[in-house]
Enzyme design. Sequence first.
Site, PDB file in Angstrom:
ATOM      1  N   GLU A 115       0.820  -1.216   0.000  1.00 33.07           N
ATOM      2  CA  GLU A 115       0.000   0.000   0.000  1.00 33.07           C
ATOM      3  C   GLU A 115       0.856   1.268   0.000  1.00 33.07           C
ATOM      4  O   GLU A 115       0.390   2.340   0.385  1.00 33.07           O
ATOM      5  CB  GLU A 115      -0.961   0.012   1.202  1.00 33.07           C
ATOM      6  CG  GLU A 115      -1.908  -1.168   1.294  1.00 33.07           C
ATOM      7  CD  GLU A 115      -2.950  -1.243   0.173  1.00 33.07           C
ATOM      8  OE1 GLU A 115      -2.979  -0.342  -0.684  1.00 33.07           O
ATOM      9  OE2 GLU A 115      -3.715  -2.228   0.170  1.00 33.07           O
ATOM     10  N   HIS A 138      -2.699   1.708   8.426  1.00 30.22           N
ATOM     11  CA  HIS A 138      -3.781   0.918   7.821  1.00 30.22           C
ATOM     12  C   HIS A 138      -3.957  -0.351   8.629  1.00 30.22           C
ATOM     13  O   HIS A 138      -3.001  -1.096   8.846  1.00 30.22           O
ATOM     14  CB  HIS A 138      -3.431   0.581   6.372  1.00 30.22           C
ATOM     15  CG  HIS A 138      -4.333  -0.434   5.750  1.00 30.22           C
ATOM     16  ND1 HIS A 138      -5.697  -0.286   5.694  1.00 30.22           N
ATOM     17  CD2 HIS A 138      -4.061  -1.622   5.156  1.00 30.22           C
ATOM     18  CE1 HIS A 138      -6.231  -1.335   5.091  1.00 30.22           C
ATOM     19  NE2 HIS A 138      -5.254  -2.168   4.750  1.00 30.22           N
ATOM     20  N   HIS A 140      -6.842  -3.757   9.694  1.00 34.24           N
ATOM     21  CA  HIS A 140      -8.043  -4.528   9.350  1.00 34.24           C
ATOM     22  C   HIS A 140      -8.925  -4.631  10.595  1.00 34.24           C
ATOM     23  O   HIS A 140      -9.003  -5.678  11.231  1.00 34.24           O
ATOM     24  CB  HIS A 140      -7.648  -5.903   8.813  1.00 34.24           C
ATOM     25  CG  HIS A 140      -6.929  -5.852   7.494  1.00 34.24           C
ATOM     26  ND1 HIS A 140      -6.432  -6.968   6.863  1.00 34.24           N
ATOM     27  CD2 HIS A 140      -6.642  -4.813   6.674  1.00 34.24           C
ATOM     28  CE1 HIS A 140      -5.864  -6.617   5.709  1.00 34.24           C
ATOM     29  NE2 HIS A 140      -5.974  -5.310   5.581  1.00 34.24           N
ATOM     30  N   GLU A 168     -16.956  10.289  23.514  1.00 39.81           N
ATOM     31  CA  GLU A 168     -15.662  10.892  23.197  1.00 39.81           C
ATOM     32  C   GLU A 168     -15.440  11.060  21.681  1.00 39.81           C
ATOM     33  O   GLU A 168     -14.611  11.860  21.265  1.00 39.81           O
ATOM     34  CB  GLU A 168     -14.529  10.047  23.778  1.00 39.81           C
ATOM     35  CG  GLU A 168     -14.381   8.699  23.088  1.00 39.81           C
ATOM     36  CD  GLU A 168     -13.255   7.849  23.661  1.00 39.81           C
ATOM     37  OE1 GLU A 168     -13.453   6.630  23.758  1.00 39.81           O
ATOM     38  OE2 GLU A 168     -12.198   8.387  23.998  1.00 39.81           O
ATOM     39  N   HIS A 209     -12.760  -4.021   4.018  1.00 37.47           N
ATOM     40  CA  HIS A 209     -11.313  -4.181   4.066  1.00 37.47           C
ATOM     41  C   HIS A 209     -10.702  -3.660   5.372  1.00 37.47           C
ATOM     42  O   HIS A 209      -9.976  -4.393   6.047  1.00 37.47           O
ATOM     43  CB  HIS A 209     -10.686  -3.474   2.853  1.00 37.47           C
ATOM     44  CG  HIS A 209      -9.221  -3.675   2.707  1.00 37.47           C
ATOM     45  ND1 HIS A 209      -8.586  -3.793   1.501  1.00 37.47           N
ATOM     46  CD2 HIS A 209      -8.229  -3.772   3.642  1.00 37.47           C
ATOM     47  CE1 HIS A 209      -7.291  -3.969   1.687  1.00 37.47           C
ATOM     48  NE2 HIS A 209      -7.051  -3.956   2.985  1.00 37.47           N
TER      49      HIS A 209
HETATM   50  O1  2HA Z   1      -1.547  -7.050   3.263  1.00 34.35           O
HETATM   51  O2  2HA Z   1      -3.395  -4.853   4.369  1.00 34.35           O
HETATM   52  O3  2HA Z   1      -4.206  -3.809   2.101  1.00 34.35           O
HETATM   53  C1  2HA Z   1      -1.415  -5.732   3.550  1.00 34.35           C
HETATM   54  C2  2HA Z   1      -2.721  -5.090   3.398  1.00 34.35           C
HETATM   55  C3  2HA Z   1      -3.164  -4.712   2.055  1.00 34.35           C
HETATM   56 ZN    ZN Z   2      -5.323  -4.122   4.007  1.00 35.15          ZN
END
Ligand code: 2HA
Ligand code: ZN
Length: 273
Positions: A115, A138, A140, A168, A209
Amino acid sequence: MKILDAEFVKGFIRMANDGWEQGWHERNGGNLSYRIRPEEVESVKENFEPRAWTPIGTTVPALGGEYFLVTGSGKFFRNCIIDPADSMCVIELDKAGENYRIVWGLVNGGRPTSELPSHLMNHEGKFLIDPKYRVIYHAHTTNIIALTFVLPLDDAVFTRELWEMATECPVVFPDGVGVVPWMVPGGRDIAVATSELMKKYDLAVWAHHGMFAAGENFDITFGLMHTAEKSAEILVKVLSMRPDKLQTITVQNFRDLARDFNVTLPEKFLYEK
Ligand code: 2HA
Ligand code: ZN
């Protein structure tokens, strides 16, 4: 200084491990990047061994010459703490912001996060608004992902629902949350869509995602992700008990909160339901 003794590297590893312990980084899921301060670059430069220049896959001219600490593509967050030199790398960008080269890390080979275009375009957008921003994360996040199957993929709906679930939230992310519809990860298109939203928000949901968060430091950025995901968890629990809410935080409650906490809440999120 040995690079693993640097505070910014220790902070990065701690944040990666905190995310792993939250359950947001199954397998190689998620990625983290930090724009390194010039004085921090100086303090660890003796560790650098530059490799070949490689195209980023997008252009970030405002970030030309900057250095980033980033997780590696295909690397597991759970391994960052035990083998940082295998799991992450420092990259340098060329002056045009078109190519990068690894200068430290990924000792067993590999590339920076898949990413990287999203990370760098988010960094650039934030940098141009406020150069204090240094972290892009980022993850998940389970409950946010679950909500992308049952809520409309709309900034105003996600923002309002997350705000309502924990008092909050409007104070922690008063600008709200953006939502990117499902897109193929890893490429320039999703990077462009995310960085557009990041001009307005510090949080962007990727449907089905995960989430992207931006912040000034590791604490603020991790805390933002954590707060939004916890609010999503409460909403998932509420929706699991019954489909409607018996009572909630009202529009007037939000206005009172905004006044006392000295935050501005955009009117577009204070709609009557
Ligand atoms: O594998 O999270 O979006 C890495 C990620 C791709
Ligand atoms: Zn991801």
